[in-house]
Design a protein around this motif. Structure first.
Motif, PDB file in Angstrom:
ATOM      1  N   GLU A 115      38.950  36.922  29.762  1.00 55.87           N
ATOM      2  CA  GLU A 115      37.733  36.635  30.521  1.00 55.87           C
ATOM      3  C   GLU A 115      38.067  36.158  31.930  1.00 55.87           C
ATOM      4  O   GLU A 115      37.365  36.485  32.891  1.00 55.87           O
ATOM      5  CB  GLU A 115      36.896  35.585  29.782  1.00 55.87           C
ATOM      6  CG  GLU A 115      36.214  36.118  28.534  1.00 55.87           C
ATOM      7  CD  GLU A 115      35.365  37.357  28.828  1.00 55.87           C
ATOM      8  OE1 GLU A 115      34.677  37.374  29.868  1.00 55.87           O
ATOM      9  OE2 GLU A 115      35.408  38.303  28.022  1.00 55.87           O
ATOM     10  N   ARG A 162      38.966  39.212  33.872  1.00 56.28           N
ATOM     11  CA  ARG A 162      37.762  39.981  34.214  1.00 56.28           C
ATOM     12  C   ARG A 162      37.045  39.349  35.397  1.00 56.28           C
ATOM     13  O   ARG A 162      36.512  40.050  36.261  1.00 56.28           O
ATOM     14  CB  ARG A 162      36.816  40.054  33.014  1.00 56.28           C
ATOM     15  CG  ARG A 162      37.261  41.013  31.927  1.00 56.28           C
ATOM     16  CD  ARG A 162      36.159  41.238  30.901  1.00 56.28           C
ATOM     17  NE  ARG A 162      36.620  42.076  29.813  1.00 56.28           N
ATOM     18  CZ  ARG A 162      37.183  41.623  28.698  1.00 56.28           C
ATOM     19  NH1 ARG A 162      37.302  40.301  28.502  1.00 56.28           N
ATOM     20  NH2 ARG A 162      37.586  42.458  27.764  1.00 56.28           N
ATOM     21  N   ASP A 163      37.037  38.023  35.436  1.00 55.40           N
ATOM     22  CA  ASP A 163      36.380  37.355  36.549  1.00 55.40           C
ATOM     23  C   ASP A 163      37.139  37.595  37.859  1.00 55.40           C
ATOM     24  O   ASP A 163      36.537  37.674  38.933  1.00 55.40           O
ATOM     25  CB  ASP A 163      36.279  35.858  36.277  1.00 55.40           C
ATOM     26  CG  ASP A 163      35.320  35.170  37.246  1.00 55.40           C
ATOM     27  OD1 ASP A 163      34.172  35.635  37.373  1.00 55.40           O
ATOM     28  OD2 ASP A 163      35.741  34.191  37.897  1.00 55.40           O
ATOM     29  N   ARG A 213      36.013  40.887  38.928  1.00 54.70           N
ATOM     30  CA  ARG A 213      34.638  40.756  39.421  1.00 54.70           C
ATOM     31  C   ARG A 213      34.624  40.222  40.855  1.00 54.70           C
ATOM     32  O   ARG A 213      33.926  40.743  41.727  1.00 54.70           O
ATOM     33  CB  ARG A 213      33.857  39.826  38.486  1.00 54.70           C
ATOM     34  CG  ARG A 213      32.382  39.661  38.860  1.00 54.70           C
ATOM     35  CD  ARG A 213      31.648  38.812  37.839  1.00 54.70           C
ATOM     36  NE  ARG A 213      31.541  39.487  36.546  1.00 54.70           N
ATOM     37  CZ  ARG A 213      32.258  39.156  35.462  1.00 54.70           C
ATOM     38  NH1 ARG A 213      33.133  38.140  35.514  1.00 54.70           N
ATOM     39  NH2 ARG A 213      32.107  39.821  34.324  1.00 54.70           N
ATOM     40  N   GLN A 214      35.405  39.167  41.120  1.00 56.79           N
ATOM     41  CA  GLN A 214      35.409  38.580  42.459  1.00 56.79           C
ATOM     42  C   GLN A 214      36.059  39.500  43.492  1.00 56.79           C
ATOM     43  O   GLN A 214      35.639  39.544  44.653  1.00 56.79           O
ATOM     44  CB  GLN A 214      36.130  37.229  42.420  1.00 56.79           C
ATOM     45  CG  GLN A 214      35.376  36.163  41.652  1.00 56.79           C
ATOM     46  CD  GLN A 214      35.911  34.771  41.922  1.00 56.79           C
ATOM     47  OE1 GLN A 214      36.340  34.463  43.031  1.00 56.79           O
ATOM     48  NE2 GLN A 214      35.876  33.910  40.899  1.00 56.79           N
ATOM     49  N   GLU A 261      29.039  44.836  37.611  1.00 57.31           N
ATOM     50  CA  GLU A 261      29.386  44.639  36.201  1.00 57.31           C
ATOM     51  C   GLU A 261      29.908  45.924  35.569  1.00 57.31           C
ATOM     52  O   GLU A 261      30.782  45.897  34.706  1.00 57.31           O
ATOM     53  CB  GLU A 261      28.160  44.114  35.438  1.00 57.31           C
ATOM     54  CG  GLU A 261      27.712  42.728  35.856  1.00 57.31           C
ATOM     55  CD  GLU A 261      28.841  41.703  35.794  1.00 57.31           C
ATOM     56  OE1 GLU A 261      29.613  41.724  34.796  1.00 57.31           O
ATOM     57  OE2 GLU A 261      28.969  40.907  36.743  1.00 57.31           O
TER      58      GLU A 261
END
Length: 252
Positions: free
Chosen positions: A108, A111-112, A115-116, A129
């Motif tokens: 996780e 994944r962040d 994302r950033q 997403e």
């Protein structure tokens, strides 16, 4: 640099042409290694010749010292280039393994990070997403993305042996050129040095021109810049040899 015509660009950007280009394995660039080896080889041997001439040594001494330095320095430079690229490969492999471990342990969090990264590129909402979801579905794509986007590293393979051999061969070939006049017995020392000077200048200028053609830079400017760099190194060697002969009382 001359820009391609619109028709040519349109042909190159047809779907089938794009697919064909992307399917090709990335090219391993050996030109930088050849340029590095050629310049350093020419500087090394002509610096020896200049230093020997400045110190008043004979042509035989200059020739022996030149070839000794040519082989020793060429081998040393090739080994250094090999070790440098090998260390770079090992560093990339270490980062790759580290990212795989991070994905396994804290998916996780990774994944962040994705994302950033893409949020800073302007993606947001459902599109962002979806990008995160697609990338994180394939572990190797995920790792490659982190390698490039987070660490600024290229996944293209490097060949330490190819780079070392290219450097060594270029060093020997170009570096031997300024020594050729010293193998001509009927020339006196001054003429041998002047002939070596002209050959070295030509080598420096041609290497600069080769760089300009490949990298689309002004031909004369690139050749002149390389010539000035090599000439400066040779001038320092000449001055050092001349001053050393005076300081240490060397006479031939």
């Amino acid at each position: 640099m001359k820009k391609p015509a619109r028709e040519s660009l349109e042909r190159e950007h047809r779907p089938e042409e794009i697919s064909r280009r992307l399917d090709k394995p990335p090219k391993v660039q050996t030109l930088p290694d050849a340029i590095l080896g050629g310049i350093d080889g020419c500087v090394t041997t002509f610096a020896v010749v200049s230093g020997a001439f400045g110190a008043g040594f004979s042509a035989t001494v200059a020739l022996v010292l030149g070839f000794a330095n040519l082989l020793a320095d060429g081998f040393s430079m090739a080994i250094s280039n090999y070790e440098s690229i090998q260390a770079q490969r090992e560093y990339i492999d270490d980062i790759r393994e580290s990212e795989r471990h991070h994905i396994d342990m804290v998916p996780e969090g990774e994944r962040d990070e994705i994302r950033q990264i893409f949020q800073r590129k302007g993606f947001d909402g459902e599109t962002l997403e979806r990008v995160v979801e697609v990338i994180s579905q394939d572990r190797e794509v995920w790792v490659d993305t982190m390698l490039t986007e987070e660490h600024g590293l290229q996944k293209m393979g490097l060949s330490p042996m190819r780079s070392a051999l290219t450097t060594f061969v270029a060093f020997l070939i170009v570096g031997a050129m300024p020594l050729l006049p010293y193998a001509v017995p009927f020339l006196d020392t001054t003429r041998q040095f002047l002939a070596s000077l002209l050959i070295a200048a030509l080598m420096f200028f041609l290497i600069g021109m080769m760089k300009s053609v490949v990298y689309h830079r002004p031909v004369f400017q690139s050749g002149l810049r390389t010539l000035l760099m090599g000439g400066t190194a040779a001038g320092l060697a000449f001055l050092t040899g001349h001053l050393a002969s005076i300081w240490f009382g060397v006479s031939v």
